[in-house]
Design a protein around this motif. Structure first.
Motif, PDB file in Angstrom:
ATOM      1  N   ARG A 134       0.855  -1.202   0.000  1.00 58.48           N
ATOM      2  CA  ARG A 134       0.000   0.000   0.000  1.00 58.48           C
ATOM      3  C   ARG A 134       0.882   1.241   0.000  1.00 58.48           C
ATOM      4  N   CYS A 135       0.644   2.095  -0.990  1.00 57.53           N
ATOM      5  CA  CYS A 135       1.437   3.310  -1.134  1.00 57.53           C
ATOM      6  C   CYS A 135       0.601   4.535  -0.728  1.00 57.53           C
ATOM      7  N   ARG A 136       1.208   5.384   0.078  1.00 53.07           N
ATOM      8  CA  ARG A 136       0.493   6.598   0.524  1.00 53.07           C
ATOM      9  C   ARG A 136       0.680   7.746  -0.471  1.00 53.07           C
ATOM     10  N   TYR A 137       1.928   7.921  -0.935  1.00 55.26           N
ATOM     11  CA  TYR A 137       2.221   9.035  -1.848  1.00 55.26           C
ATOM     12  C   TYR A 137       3.051   8.536  -3.023  1.00 55.26           C
ATOM     13  N   TYR A 138       2.632   9.044  -4.219  1.00 55.17           N
ATOM     14  CA  TYR A 138       3.332   8.680  -5.447  1.00 55.17           C
ATOM     15  C   TYR A 138       4.025   9.902  -6.036  1.00 55.17           C
ATOM     16  N   ARG A 139       5.008   9.623  -6.854  1.00 57.99           N
ATOM     17  CA  ARG A 139       5.630  10.648  -7.688  1.00 57.99           C
ATOM     18  C   ARG A 139       5.534  10.160  -9.127  1.00 57.99           C
ATOM     19  N   TYR A 140       4.999  11.038  -9.995  1.00 55.90           N
ATOM     20  CA  TYR A 140       4.796  10.630 -11.393  1.00 55.90           C
ATOM     21  C   TYR A 140       6.061  10.898 -12.195  1.00 55.90           C
ATOM     22  N   ASP A 141       6.526   9.846 -12.886  1.00 57.85           N
ATOM     23  CA  ASP A 141       7.711   9.938 -13.733  1.00 57.85           C
ATOM     24  C   ASP A 141       7.247  10.230 -15.157  1.00 57.85           C
ATOM     25  N   GLU A 142       7.414  11.524 -15.562  1.00 60.52           N
ATOM     26  CA  GLU A 142       6.959  11.953 -16.889  1.00 60.52           C
ATOM     27  C   GLU A 142       7.698  11.234 -18.002  1.00 60.52           C
ATOM     28  N   LYS A 143       8.964  11.037 -17.791  1.00 58.12           N
ATOM     29  CA  LYS A 143       9.784  10.435 -18.838  1.00 58.12           C
ATOM     30  C   LYS A 143       9.345   9.007 -19.143  1.00 58.12           C
ATOM     31  N   HIS A 144       9.113   8.226 -18.105  1.00 55.45           N
ATOM     32  CA  HIS A 144       8.769   6.820 -18.309  1.00 55.45           C
ATOM     33  C   HIS A 144       7.275   6.566 -18.183  1.00 55.45           C
ATOM     34  N   LYS A 145       6.541   7.650 -17.923  1.00 53.24           N
ATOM     35  CA  LYS A 145       5.080   7.567 -17.836  1.00 53.24           C
ATOM     36  C   LYS A 145       4.630   6.523 -16.809  1.00 53.24           C
ATOM     37  N   LYS A 146       5.207   6.643 -15.605  1.00 53.28           N
ATOM     38  CA  LYS A 146       4.794   5.714 -14.555  1.00 53.28           C
ATOM     39  C   LYS A 146       4.879   6.396 -13.199  1.00 53.28           C
ATOM     40  N   LYS A 147       4.187   5.766 -12.244  1.00 60.10           N
ATOM     41  CA  LYS A 147       4.198   6.310 -10.893  1.00 60.10           C
ATOM     42  C   LYS A 147       5.188   5.533 -10.027  1.00 60.10           C
ATOM     43  N   ASP A 148       5.961   6.271  -9.250  1.00 62.48           N
ATOM     44  CA  ASP A 148       6.880   5.665  -8.275  1.00 62.48           C
ATOM     45  C   ASP A 148       6.408   6.011  -6.870  1.00 62.48           C
ATOM     46  N   CYS A 149       6.392   5.014  -6.036  1.00 62.38           N
ATOM     47  CA  CYS A 149       5.954   5.246  -4.657  1.00 62.38           C
ATOM     48  C   CYS A 149       7.079   5.917  -3.872  1.00 62.38           C
ATOM     49  N   ILE A 150       6.739   7.006  -3.214  1.00 60.95           N
ATOM     50  CA  ILE A 150       7.742   7.704  -2.397  1.00 60.95           C
ATOM     51  C   ILE A 150       7.487   7.517  -0.894  1.00 60.95           C
ATOM     52  N   GLU A 151       6.317   7.008  -0.545  1.00 56.72           N
ATOM     53  CA  GLU A 151       6.048   6.711   0.867  1.00 56.72           C
ATOM     54  C   GLU A 151       4.989   5.625   0.973  1.00 56.72           C
ATOM     55  N   TYR A 152       5.375   4.548   1.631  1.00 54.23           N
ATOM     56  CA  TYR A 152       4.449   3.441   1.815  1.00 54.23           C
ATOM     57  C   TYR A 152       3.652   3.611   3.103  1.00 54.23           C
ATOM     58  N   SER A 153       2.560   2.898   3.180  1.00 58.66           N
ATOM     59  CA  SER A 153       1.732   2.944   4.377  1.00 58.66           C
ATOM     60  C   SER A 153       2.419   2.192   5.522  1.00 58.66           C
ATOM     61  N   ILE A 154       2.018   2.514   6.722  1.00 58.13           N
ATOM     62  CA  ILE A 154       2.521   1.863   7.919  1.00 58.13           C
ATOM     63  C   ILE A 154       1.426   0.970   8.502  1.00 58.13           C
ATOM     64  N   ARG A 155       1.790  -0.263   8.764  1.00 62.12           N
ATOM     65  CA  ARG A 155       0.866  -1.176   9.431  1.00 62.12           C
ATOM     66  C   ARG A 155       1.168  -1.179  10.927  1.00 62.12           C
ATOM     67  N   TYR A 156       0.131  -1.239  11.700  1.00 58.63           N
ATOM     68  CA  TYR A 156       0.293  -1.345  13.147  1.00 58.63           C
ATOM     69  C   TYR A 156      -0.183  -2.734  13.567  1.00 58.63           C
ATOM     70  N   ILE A 157       0.805  -3.573  13.941  1.00 59.33           N
ATOM     71  CA  ILE A 157       0.518  -4.969  14.235  1.00 59.33           C
ATOM     72  C   ILE A 157       0.277  -5.127  15.734  1.00 59.33           C
ATOM     73  N   PRO A 158      -0.855  -5.680  16.111  1.00 53.48           N
ATOM     74  CA  PRO A 158      -1.125  -5.884  17.536  1.00 53.48           C
ATOM     75  C   PRO A 158      -0.251  -6.998  18.119  1.00 53.48           C
ATOM     76  N   CYS A 159       0.331  -6.717  19.280  1.00 49.18           N
ATOM     77  CA  CYS A 159       1.215  -7.685  19.939  1.00 49.18           C
ATOM     78  C   CYS A 159       0.929  -7.728  21.438  1.00 49.18           C
ATOM     79  N   GLU A 160       1.374  -8.820  22.047  1.00 52.97           N
ATOM     80  CA  GLU A 160       1.230  -8.984  23.489  1.00 52.97           C
ATOM     81  C   GLU A 160       2.507  -9.557  24.087  1.00 52.97           C
ATOM     82  N   ASN A 161       2.922  -9.017  25.201  1.00 57.74           N
ATOM     83  CA  ASN A 161       3.887  -9.682  26.069  1.00 57.74           C
ATOM     84  C   ASN A 161       3.089 -10.440  27.129  1.00 57.74           C
ATOM     85  N   ARG A 162       3.341 -11.724  27.234  1.00 61.48           N
ATOM     86  CA  ARG A 162       2.599 -12.543  28.180  1.00 61.48           C
ATOM     87  C   ARG A 162       3.541 -13.077  29.267  1.00 61.48           C
ATOM     88  N   GLU A 163       3.098 -13.004  30.490  1.00 57.21           N
ATOM     89  CA  GLU A 163       3.838 -13.577  31.610  1.00 57.21           C
ATOM     90  C   GLU A 163       2.971 -14.642  32.276  1.00 57.21           C
TER      91      GLU A 163
END
Length: 327
Positions: free
Chosen positions: A110-139
């Motif tokens: 998942r990409c948050r922000y793209y930069r369009y490459d005019e020369k090659h006519k394509k989008k490059d991702c400059i910032e991907y999304s961040i996932r927040y993974i739920p975790c537990e420390n168990r004792e």
């Protein structure tokens, strides 16, 4: 109290000297139970109160299978006639606690922000999304109190509370209800902890082995005697044999080298003492450590040798006490 202090000091020194040397040998010696004034061999186990972690069964299995010097230490009975002690207790706590948190992870799907490459006519991702993974420390925690009671007088001859924990870290790929552990998982882990507690109980109420990591002297001291190159090489090979626990061969070769050097090499005598200690011949080992002490004035080696003398003196006393507690 004196013996407990001495044992503690020996263990501390063991860690200190081990840190100073790369090669060491693990030796074991027999120590008595903590019930010094009683001989406990015939026992009855009563089911522990609040036992939902197989604490009673774990301890019973350890007692039935406890063998020292090819002797079964305990006889287990179902009644109180002729027993030395009744073992009873209570599981004071069997629980699991949680500490929740989220771990960040880049989600390359998942990409948050793209930069369009005019020369090659394509989008490059400059910032991907961040996932927040739920975790537990168990004792996971189990706390057990155990008591040994004389059947006639109802006198408590031993009582101790054992507390052990196990830690786990769990992360989830999908939303998961926090602070929830299946009862089967809690039972599995806490039963394992109860089994470890049973090991500790057995060590306290019966003769048991204590292990020490002891330094091997690895080189012949140039300031001590004039050694030939061949003798030095043989000594190095013997050190390898000791560190690999090939003790019989190492002992034979050390005795030959010791005779060649007219019993004047403290390094040879010390390592020979170490082998005898590992073989359980503590009095011979102690005599050799004392002999090695007379052969050097090197402070570092004197500390190591004195440690060996004190250790074997104490362990010889403990071994005699432990032997008297066996059937």
């Amino acid at each position: 109290m004196k013996n407990l202090f001495s044992i503690g000091l020996i263990i501390i020194l063991s860690h200190f000297f081990t840190a100073c040397s790369s090669k060491k040998l693990t030796v074991r010696t027999l120590h008595p139970s903590k019930i010094e004034k009683e001989k406990i061999n015939v026992v009855k186990i009563e089911r522990f109160r609040n036992d939902d972690v197989n604490q009673t069964l774990s301890l019973e299995n350890k007692i039935v299978n406890k063998i020292v010097d090819n002797k079964r230490v305990f006889t287990l009975k179902n009644d109180i006639f002729g027993v030395d002690a009744i073992i009873t207790g209570e599981v004071l706590n069997s629980s699991v606690s949680f500490q929740t948190y989220y771990k960040e992870e880049i989600d390359y799907s998942r990409c948050r922000y793209y930069r369009y490459d005019e020369k090659h006519k394509k989008k490059d991702c400059i910032e991907y999304s961040i996932r927040y993974i739920p975790c537990e420390n168990r004792e996971y925690n189990v706390t057990t109190n155990v008591q040994l009671i004389q059947p006639i007088t109802n006198k408590i001859i031993f009582s101790k509370t054992y507390d052990k924990s196990s830690f786990d870290n769990v992360c989830f790929d999908r939303p998961y209800p926090f602070n929830m552990v299946l009862s089967s998982e809690k039972y599995r882990v806490n039963s394992q902890i109860a089994n470890e507690i049973a090991n500790d109980i057995i060590d306290d109420i019966s003769p048991h082995y204590v292990y020490f990591n002891i330094n091997i002297i690895e080189e012949l001291d140039e300031n001590n005697l004039s050694y030939t190159k061949e003798q030095r090489k043989r000594f190095e090979n013997i050190v390898e044999l000791i560190s690999n626990t090939n003790l019989d061969i190492a002992k034979t070769q050390l005795e030959i080298l010791d005779k060649e050097l007219n019993q004047n090499s403290f390094e040879v005598i010390y390592n020979l003492a170490l082998i005898y200690e590992a073989l359980g011949k503590l009095q011979i080992a102690n005599n050799l450590y004392n002999e090695a002490k007379m052969k050097t004035t090197n402070i570092e080696y004197l500390d190591l040798i004195n440690y060996g003398i004190n250790r074997t003196n104490l362990n010889l006393e403990e071994k005699i006490k432990a032997k008297s507690q066996l059937p």
